[in-house]
Design an enzyme around this catalytic site. Sequence first.
Site, PDB file in Angstrom:
ATOM      1  N   HIS A 147     104.830 -14.208  41.947  1.00 54.69           N
ATOM      2  CA  HIS A 147     105.667 -13.781  40.877  1.00 54.69           C
ATOM      3  C   HIS A 147     105.421 -15.016  39.767  1.00 54.69           C
ATOM      4  O   HIS A 147     105.559 -16.060  40.424  1.00 54.69           O
ATOM      5  CB  HIS A 147     107.035 -13.610  41.510  1.00 54.69           C
ATOM      6  CG  HIS A 147     108.182 -13.014  40.189  1.00 54.69           C
ATOM      7  ND1 HIS A 147     108.591 -13.787  39.334  1.00 54.69           N
ATOM      8  CD2 HIS A 147     108.647 -11.939  40.105  1.00 54.69           C
ATOM      9  CE1 HIS A 147     109.221 -13.062  38.433  1.00 54.69           C
ATOM     10  NE2 HIS A 147     109.353 -12.002  39.140  1.00 54.69           N
ATOM     11  N   GLU A 156     103.948  -7.528  44.624  1.00 51.62           N
ATOM     12  CA  GLU A 156     104.494  -8.225  43.502  1.00 51.62           C
ATOM     13  C   GLU A 156     103.308  -8.325  42.267  1.00 51.62           C
ATOM     14  O   GLU A 156     102.327  -9.086  42.517  1.00 51.62           O
ATOM     15  CB  GLU A 156     105.482  -9.538  43.756  1.00 51.62           C
ATOM     16  CG  GLU A 156     105.851  -9.998  42.568  1.00 51.62           C
ATOM     17  CD  GLU A 156     106.913  -9.244  41.777  1.00 51.62           C
ATOM     18  OE1 GLU A 156     107.763  -8.511  42.253  1.00 51.62           O
ATOM     19  OE2 GLU A 156     106.757  -9.215  40.436  1.00 51.62           O
ATOM     20  N   THR A 192     110.304  -4.901  38.734  1.00 51.81           N
ATOM     21  CA  THR A 192     110.243  -4.202  40.228  1.00 51.81           C
ATOM     22  C   THR A 192     110.989  -3.079  40.577  1.00 51.81           C
ATOM     23  O   THR A 192     110.687  -2.225  41.235  1.00 51.81           O
ATOM     24  CB  THR A 192     110.623  -5.451  41.263  1.00 51.81           C
ATOM     25  OG1 THR A 192     109.981  -6.566  40.853  1.00 51.81           O
ATOM     26  CG2 THR A 192     110.007  -4.901  42.680  1.00 51.81           C
ATOM     27  N   ASP A 205     103.224  -3.488  41.745  1.00 55.87           N
ATOM     28  CA  ASP A 205     104.822  -2.922  40.925  1.00 55.87           C
ATOM     29  C   ASP A 205     104.484  -2.992  39.508  1.00 55.87           C
ATOM     30  O   ASP A 205     105.090  -1.986  38.717  1.00 55.87           O
ATOM     31  CB  ASP A 205     106.180  -3.671  41.387  1.00 55.87           C
ATOM     32  CG  ASP A 205     105.936  -5.098  41.207  1.00 55.87           C
ATOM     33  OD1 ASP A 205     104.882  -5.646  40.853  1.00 55.87           O
ATOM     34  OD2 ASP A 205     106.982  -5.850  41.120  1.00 55.87           O
ATOM     35  N   HIS A 206     103.713  -4.082  38.857  1.00 57.34           N
ATOM     36  CA  HIS A 206     103.585  -3.836  37.510  1.00 57.34           C
ATOM     37  C   HIS A 206     102.753  -5.054  36.988  1.00 57.34           C
ATOM     38  O   HIS A 206     102.135  -5.730  37.942  1.00 57.34           O
ATOM     39  CB  HIS A 206     104.959  -4.164  36.642  1.00 57.34           C
ATOM     40  CG  HIS A 206     105.913  -5.434  37.277  1.00 57.34           C
ATOM     41  ND1 HIS A 206     105.420  -6.609  37.129  1.00 57.34           N
ATOM     42  CD2 HIS A 206     106.955  -5.329  38.127  1.00 57.34           C
ATOM     43  CE1 HIS A 206     106.199  -7.201  37.867  1.00 57.34           C
ATOM     44  NE2 HIS A 206     107.130  -6.730  38.313  1.00 57.34           N
TER      45      HIS A 206
HETATM   46  C1  GP9 Z   1     113.052  -9.715  42.748  1.00 56.52           C
HETATM   47  C2  GP9 Z   1     111.727  -9.335  42.826  1.00 56.52           C
HETATM   48  C3  GP9 Z   1     111.037  -9.567  41.558  1.00 56.52           C
HETATM   49  O1  GP9 Z   1     113.899  -9.604  43.821  1.00 56.52           O
HETATM   50  O2  GP9 Z   1     111.872  -8.076  42.992  1.00 56.52           O
HETATM   51  O3  GP9 Z   1     111.747  -8.940  40.506  1.00 56.52           O
HETATM   52  P1  GP9 Z   1     110.917  -8.766  39.158  1.00 56.52           P
HETATM   53  O4  GP9 Z   1     111.091  -9.851  38.099  1.00 56.52           O
HETATM   54  O5  GP9 Z   1     109.374  -8.554  39.376  1.00 56.52           O
HETATM   55  O6  GP9 Z   1     111.438  -7.190  38.520  1.00 56.52           O
HETATM   56 MN    MN Z   2     108.099  -7.419  40.278  1.00 55.71          MN
END
Ligand code: GP9
Ligand code: MN
Length: 614
Positions: A406, A249, A291, A465-466
């Site tokens: 996150h 994440e 994500t 992921d980003h």
């Molecule tokens: C939520 C997690 C976070 O289940 O994958 O999502 P994001 O906000 O980073 O897209």
């Molecule tokens: Mn994410």
Amino acid sequence: MLLIVKKHPALLLAISFLWLKTYIVYQLSFNLSGSHLVQQLLLFINPLSFLVFYIGLAYFVSVNRRNRIIFILSLVYSIILYVNAVYYRFFTDFITVPVLFQTKNAGDIGNSLYELVYAADVLFFADTVLLYMLLKKPFFQAAIVTTKTRRMVMMTGAVLLALQLSLAETQRPQLLTRTFDRHLLVKNLGTFNYHLYDILLYSKSSMKSAFASNVDADEMKKQAKDDPVNNPKLFGAAKGKNLIVVSLESTQSFVIDYKVNGQEVTPFLNKLARSSYYFPNFYHQTGQGKTSDAEFITDNSLYPLPRGAVFQTHALNEYKATPEILKEKGYYSAVFHGNDKSFWNRDIMYQTLGYDHYFSEEYYDRSEEDSVNYGLKDIPFVEQTVPYLKKLPKPFYAKVITLTNHHPYLLNEEDQMIDTFPSSDPIVSRYFTTVRYADEAIKVLFSKLKKARLYKNSVIVIYGDHYGISERHEEGLAQILKREDGVLTPFDHVQLQRVPLFIHVPGKKGKQIKTIGGQIDLKPTLLHLLGINLKGDYHFGTDLFSKKREELAVFRDGTVISKDLVYTDESCFTQPSGTETDPALCEPLAAKAQEELDRSDDIIYGDLLRFLVK
Ligand code: GP9
Ligand code: MN
């Protein structure tokens, strides 16, 4: 002029208030500055045409209700503008229609929202209150209007819109046909015209699938990459092994080998970078689906959509994703994630992509002390995941999605293993502590996999992921990059979109591979490692291990990176120096990127892969 003011006081008052407010929001909340005088002028006048039409609607109701309607219209406008400003604080982006359907996620973003709403935001509605009071004054009382007046108001709106569009055309030719970049659209059209345009695009794309046919599919076949580039040395190097892919994440590449107060932020990943294949020039390519977009890109080697999350908008399409391809080779596929199963519509989309099982939060023990922010903390999450992995039918493909790092990067004190980063921006300062925690979780994952005797039989892939720190945190980002002048160029912002990628292949020591690539390349890279040929498959990526591949990363907004050039924000830079150069040099590259994005969109909007099913 005075006469006009006398004849239409309420209308002009409401328009002026909203016009001024929108312009202030442009300056304070959105990142929309333009260097050119014409661009600045456009930015200033662009709210006006919509406002004349919109508030002008009040002339179509009876006199005694008119001021009330003017007030209600102003209030609605202000609320939409405010919601946009809050959304922008987090996503550095503007709302699109598909985003509005993503309400399933709303419950989980409470913490983030708390950080994004400021007390001073009440000022946002100060003019609305003032308008309410003034509209009651005798000077602003409504008078009867004729059809001619109504027509005149609408004509004024139309003339203003035409003027604005022709000005925009000088700045950005083919604005409406070529643009994926929402910032450019808002700069040229204005926020509300942009929303109307977005609604139009949404309806158009919804119709595309209904009208698509075999003819479009034939066109797609003609354009497919028929000879996937692979690397003969590593092709099949992990044949029959399990595949474990970890989505890390919000982890950006700058955290690797970074220190805060002399303490390593990612001690485990730093070591892993030296004992596996590590890709320092790997970019995320996500759009509004964050994500879930990263998941979509890596499993399908298609681009995400320009608007909305494809997990939400096209979950019932036909795809040929990694789990489906692996199933044909006898693999079992599962996803592990400690959040609600419907977040990002995962429960539905995973079935579409061919996953056999989704271990969502209901499969985990989620005590209060084991949870933070969105859900289960990463360490208890991986501890509970490995026993499930052990029981899966072999060989398996497992996707493990971490969560603790996150926004807004919350962590209990006992989990903080390094100091916070010295920055006045609390998000930037906390970010490093949650990254450090996630690094520890990966360490635990590896040691548990070894104990469970899964390590030697599994390819382990970890990708960011980003981004975690958005462009809006300019000052904090400059502090991270140790830029004393505090200035970051568009080229720097592109560099900041790098996310780490590790590929650990059993029996291989690995090395650093500097090729430029992105999440789109993971599907062919990993399937080739497992010895699966992708001839006839519709993918846009290439094998990152191949020496013959064209080094390229295309972002969803049309930004594109090659070995020598970076095209972004309508500017062209040379690599690796970041010096701005003649935009004409980047034109072929930008056109190629656009063409790729268009082709990928056609496949998804037209649901074209359904025509290939035997
Ligand atoms: C939520 C997690 C976070 O289940 O994958 O999502 P994001 O906000 O980073 O897209
Ligand atoms: Mn994410």
